[in-house]
Design a protein around this motif. Structure first.
Motif, PDB file in Angstrom:
ATOM      1  N   LEU A  16     -12.075  -5.369   4.766  1.00 17.45           N
ATOM      2  CA  LEU A  16     -12.749  -4.483   3.813  1.00 17.45           C
ATOM      3  C   LEU A  16     -11.748  -3.600   3.072  1.00 17.45           C
ATOM      4  O   LEU A  16     -11.895  -3.343   1.867  1.00 17.45           O
ATOM      5  CB  LEU A  16     -13.778  -3.619   4.540  1.00 17.45           C
ATOM      6  CG  LEU A  16     -14.959  -4.352   5.192  1.00 17.45           C
ATOM      7  CD1 LEU A  16     -15.899  -3.354   5.856  1.00 17.45           C
ATOM      8  CD2 LEU A  16     -15.715  -5.193   4.183  1.00 17.45           C
ATOM      9  N   TYR A  17     -10.732  -3.121   3.804  1.00 18.83           N
ATOM     10  CA  TYR A  17      -9.703  -2.308   3.155  1.00 18.83           C
ATOM     11  C   TYR A  17      -8.917  -3.126   2.133  1.00 18.83           C
ATOM     12  O   TYR A  17      -8.550  -2.630   1.058  1.00 18.83           O
ATOM     13  CB  TYR A  17      -8.750  -1.732   4.205  1.00 18.83           C
ATOM     14  CG  TYR A  17      -9.030  -0.289   4.534  1.00 18.83           C
ATOM     15  CD1 TYR A  17      -8.255   0.734   4.009  1.00 18.83           C
ATOM     16  CD2 TYR A  17     -10.080   0.068   5.373  1.00 18.83           C
ATOM     17  CE1 TYR A  17      -8.510   2.062   4.295  1.00 18.83           C
ATOM     18  CE2 TYR A  17     -10.354   1.384   5.680  1.00 18.83           C
ATOM     19  CZ  TYR A  17      -9.564   2.380   5.132  1.00 18.83           C
ATOM     20  OH  TYR A  17      -9.827   3.685   5.416  1.00 18.83           O
ATOM     21  N   ILE A  18      -8.619  -4.382   2.462  1.00 17.88           N
ATOM     22  CA  ILE A  18      -7.909  -5.242   1.517  1.00 17.88           C
ATOM     23  C   ILE A  18      -8.706  -5.366   0.227  1.00 17.88           C
ATOM     24  O   ILE A  18      -8.172  -5.212  -0.879  1.00 17.88           O
ATOM     25  CB  ILE A  18      -7.657  -6.630   2.138  1.00 17.88           C
ATOM     26  CG1 ILE A  18      -6.601  -6.533   3.240  1.00 17.88           C
ATOM     27  CG2 ILE A  18      -7.208  -7.625   1.069  1.00 17.88           C
ATOM     28  CD1 ILE A  18      -6.418  -7.817   4.044  1.00 17.88           C
ATOM     29  N   THR A  65       6.197  -6.442   3.592  1.00 21.27           N
ATOM     30  CA  THR A  65       6.480  -5.274   4.433  1.00 21.27           C
ATOM     31  C   THR A  65       5.230  -4.635   5.047  1.00 21.27           C
ATOM     32  O   THR A  65       5.339  -3.936   6.053  1.00 21.27           O
ATOM     33  CB  THR A  65       7.195  -4.188   3.614  1.00 21.27           C
ATOM     34  OG1 THR A  65       6.358  -3.796   2.507  1.00 21.27           O
ATOM     35  CG2 THR A  65       8.525  -4.698   3.070  1.00 21.27           C
ATOM     36  N   SER A  66       4.056  -4.864   4.465  1.00 20.18           N
ATOM     37  CA  SER A  66       2.896  -4.046   4.792  1.00 20.18           C
ATOM     38  C   SER A  66       2.444  -4.166   6.240  1.00 20.18           C
ATOM     39  O   SER A  66       2.345  -3.161   6.954  1.00 20.18           O
ATOM     40  CB  SER A  66       1.735  -4.380   3.855  1.00 20.18           C
ATOM     41  OG  SER A  66       1.431  -5.759   3.910  1.00 20.18           O
ATOM     42  N   LEU A  67       2.152  -5.376   6.693  1.00 19.61           N
ATOM     43  CA  LEU A  67       1.608  -5.528   8.043  1.00 19.61           C
ATOM     44  C   LEU A  67       2.656  -5.158   9.092  1.00 19.61           C
ATOM     45  O   LEU A  67       2.353  -4.472  10.074  1.00 19.61           O
ATOM     46  CB  LEU A  67       1.113  -6.953   8.264  1.00 19.61           C
ATOM     47  CG  LEU A  67       0.356  -7.180   9.576  1.00 19.61           C
ATOM     48  CD1 LEU A  67      -0.840  -6.236   9.687  1.00 19.61           C
ATOM     49  CD2 LEU A  67      -0.101  -8.636   9.687  1.00 19.61           C
ATOM     50  N   GLY A 111      -4.528  -2.714   5.431  1.00 17.33           N
ATOM     51  CA  GLY A 111      -5.322  -3.252   4.326  1.00 17.33           C
ATOM     52  C   GLY A 111      -5.032  -2.571   3.010  1.00 17.33           C
ATOM     53  O   GLY A 111      -5.163  -3.186   1.942  1.00 17.33           O
ATOM     54  N   THR A 112      -4.625  -1.297   3.067  1.00 19.54           N
ATOM     55  CA  THR A 112      -4.291  -0.607   1.823  1.00 19.54           C
ATOM     56  C   THR A 112      -3.090  -1.253   1.146  1.00 19.54           C
ATOM     57  O   THR A 112      -3.061  -1.425  -0.067  1.00 19.54           O
ATOM     58  CB  THR A 112      -4.003   0.884   2.083  1.00 19.54           C
ATOM     59  OG1 THR A 112      -2.836   1.013   2.911  1.00 19.54           O
ATOM     60  CG2 THR A 112      -5.169   1.551   2.792  1.00 19.54           C
ATOM     61  N   LYS A 113      -2.100  -1.626   1.954  1.00 15.66           N
ATOM     62  CA  LYS A 113      -0.900  -2.248   1.395  1.00 15.66           C
ATOM     63  C   LYS A 113      -1.143  -3.712   1.044  1.00 15.66           C
ATOM     64  O   LYS A 113      -0.687  -4.201   0.006  1.00 15.66           O
ATOM     65  CB  LYS A 113       0.252  -2.130   2.383  1.00 15.66           C
ATOM     66  CG  LYS A 113       0.512  -0.735   2.897  1.00 15.66           C
ATOM     67  CD  LYS A 113       0.914   0.210   1.785  1.00 15.66           C
ATOM     68  CE  LYS A 113       2.305  -0.074   1.260  1.00 15.66           C
ATOM     69  NZ  LYS A 113       2.700   0.898   0.213  1.00 15.66           N
ATOM     70  N   LEU A 114      -1.847  -4.430   1.935  1.00 14.03           N
ATOM     71  CA  LEU A 114      -2.143  -5.829   1.653  1.00 14.03           C
ATOM     72  C   LEU A 114      -3.017  -5.954   0.409  1.00 14.03           C
ATOM     73  O   LEU A 114      -2.812  -6.847  -0.424  1.00 14.03           O
ATOM     74  CB  LEU A 114      -2.842  -6.467   2.854  1.00 14.03           C
ATOM     75  CG  LEU A 114      -1.977  -6.657   4.108  1.00 14.03           C
ATOM     76  CD1 LEU A 114      -2.843  -7.068   5.292  1.00 14.03           C
ATOM     77  CD2 LEU A 114      -0.894  -7.697   3.861  1.00 14.03           C
ATOM     78  N   GLY A 115      -4.006  -5.068   0.286  1.00 10.01           N
ATOM     79  CA  GLY A 115      -4.855  -5.088  -0.897  1.00 10.01           C
ATOM     80  C   GLY A 115      -4.073  -4.790  -2.164  1.00 10.01           C
ATOM     81  O   GLY A 115      -4.288  -5.422  -3.211  1.00 10.01           O
TER      82      GLY A 115
END
Length: 449
Positions: A31-33, A292-294, A156-160
């Motif tokens: 959902l964040y993505i 880098t996000s995860l 999810g903020t970074k992946l999105g």
């Protein structure tokens, strides 16, 4: 010790299994993505939107940040009240329907004000996700293990954001430059078609919310308001612990400001500083964030959880106070170098260090009693988003348009923003460390559902 609310409520449900908790984390991650895909797609479309509406960087930044953040923050307050009293899954579900619909509608905008209004709708809908997700996860995990799942969800903020740039780059490369004729609604520009498509994934995945277990719904007796010395309101808790909440809210708000400042202008930085094409900038910025996000989110969460479990009760705040100073150095190098490889390396390292949403949310849930978590989380998100997405993109634009008065000075604008607000963030977090250390000393390490 700071005065905090005694935790009370109905008979607790049996402790949830690890699988139940991590399934919730994975759904919230998805959902964040989607939410950040809808939110950050604008950062890739700066130039087409400028050209279409004949506006400045500052006006674009209002769409990127201010119009979204104001209504995200304002709608977050009533959402927090709903989270504390009603089904948290239903709150998320209806919020998701609102933001996904508004994200697609933004592609239909024919005037600047119409685009800004649709971004308001995205912000209003997304306000439902974080308070409810924080509250549910704090009921599913013990305090010493809460930061890691919060951080994974926060990835999810970074992946999105990464997917927003990668998918946006793909759409820009594949959609006709002259736009498309859409059935029933007419001709739309390339950037408008890209926005139209971004809301669809959210509508498709909305039912997944109901696969999450909500421990509060399983209690034998509904929660009753907790009371300390006759007062158990969220306002009373905020006043009694003003130093912690002020330092935490503003400190992580400034961390967010730095993060959004870079996120919103990273593609434009590569275009203006190194003469990248729009597609090249999209793939470069998206790849940095995706790679880098995860890893960064898991690493930050694991490090803080480990330090907290060893008895450092203010670990969340001390860790990011030091972290922000390191990030400022990395960004200064990246913005100053003429070598794009050095810039990419330093931005990549900074992106590993920046995942903070899990750490900030976990520390807030650990300190805040369950009966008022939804409302206090919403107040935190109000401050966090007004400073972060509301001011972050605009701060860079203010430096570019009004201080340096040069579009090519985007690197100096990002650097100035980081220097000022990284130091301010560190000072605020250090200010909040002592009350957190005292307020959670000796607290039981268990889910507080």
């Amino acid at each position: 010790m700071s005065e905090r609310v005694a935790e009370s409520g109905g008979e607790p449900a049996p402790p949830p299994s690890s699988a139940v908790g991590w399934w919730a984390v994975l759904v919230f991650l998805l959902l964040y993505i989607v939410s950040f895909l809808d939110r950050q797609i604008i950062s890739l479309l700066v130039q087409p939107i400028r050209d279409h509406f004949l506006i400045s960087d500052f006006q674009v930044s209002l769409i990127q940040g201010f119009s979204f953040a104001v209504f995200y923050a304002l709608f977050g307050l009533p959402v927090g009240w709903l989270v504390d009293r009603f089904s948290r899954r239903h709150v998320i579900f209806f919020g998701l329907l609102i933001w996904a619909t508004a994200a697609s509608v933004s592609g239909l905008a024919q005037r600047y004000w119409q685009l800004a209004l649709s971004r308001v709708g995205v912000g209003a809908g997304e306000a439902a996700l974080a308070p409810a997700a924080y509250s549910i996860l704090s009921d599913l995990f013990p305090k010493s293990k809460l930061t890691l799942p919060m951080s994974v969800m926060g990835a999810g903020t970074k992946l999105g954001s990464a997917l927003a740039t990668l998918i946006g780059g793909f759409l820009i490369a594949t959609l006709p430059r002259e736009g498309m004729e859409l059935p029933l609604i007419g001709h739309y520009a390339q950037w408008q078609v890209a926005l139209l498509l971004t809301g669809i994934p959210g509508l498709l995945i909305a039912p997944l919310v109901f696969t999450i277990r909500d421990p509060r719904a399983l209690r034998a007796v509904p929660d009753q308001p907790a009371v300390v010395h006759g007062q158990g309101s969220a306002l009373h808790i905020l006043r009694a612990n003003a130093r912690f909440y002020a330092g935490h809210f503003v400190g992580f708000g400034f961390v967010s400001l730095c993060g959004y400042a870079l996120l919103a202008w990273m593609p434009t930085f590569f275009i203006r500083r190194f003469d990248y094409s729009l597609s090249e900038a999209a793939y470069t910025a998206g790849s940095i964030t995706l790679v880098t996000s995860l890893f960064g989110s898991v690493l930050m969460g694991w490090l803080v959880d480990t330090w907290y479990a060893r008895g450092r009760r203010d670990a969340h705040l001390l860790f990011f106070a030091a972290n922000m100073l390191v990030e400022a150095v990395l960004i200064c190098i990246a913005m100053s170098t003429a070598d794009v490889r050095v810039a990419i390396l330093c931005i990549g390292l900074q992106q590993i260090l920046i995942p903070f949403t899990g750490v900030s949310a976990a520390s807030l849930q650990i300190f805040t009693p369950p009966p008022v978590r939804g409302r206090i989380s919403s107040i935190y998100l109000l401050v966090f988003n007004l400073l972060g997405i509301g001011l972050g993109p605009s701060m860079v634009a203010i430096f570019t348009d009004f201080v340096f008065a040069d579009d090519k000075a985007i690197n100096k604008s990002i650097m100035a923003t980081f220097i000022i607000f990284s130091i301010a963030a560190a000072l605020c977090l250090l200010f909040a460390a002592r009350p957190m250390r005292e307020g959670v000393r000796g607290a039981p390490d268990m889910p507080t559902n």
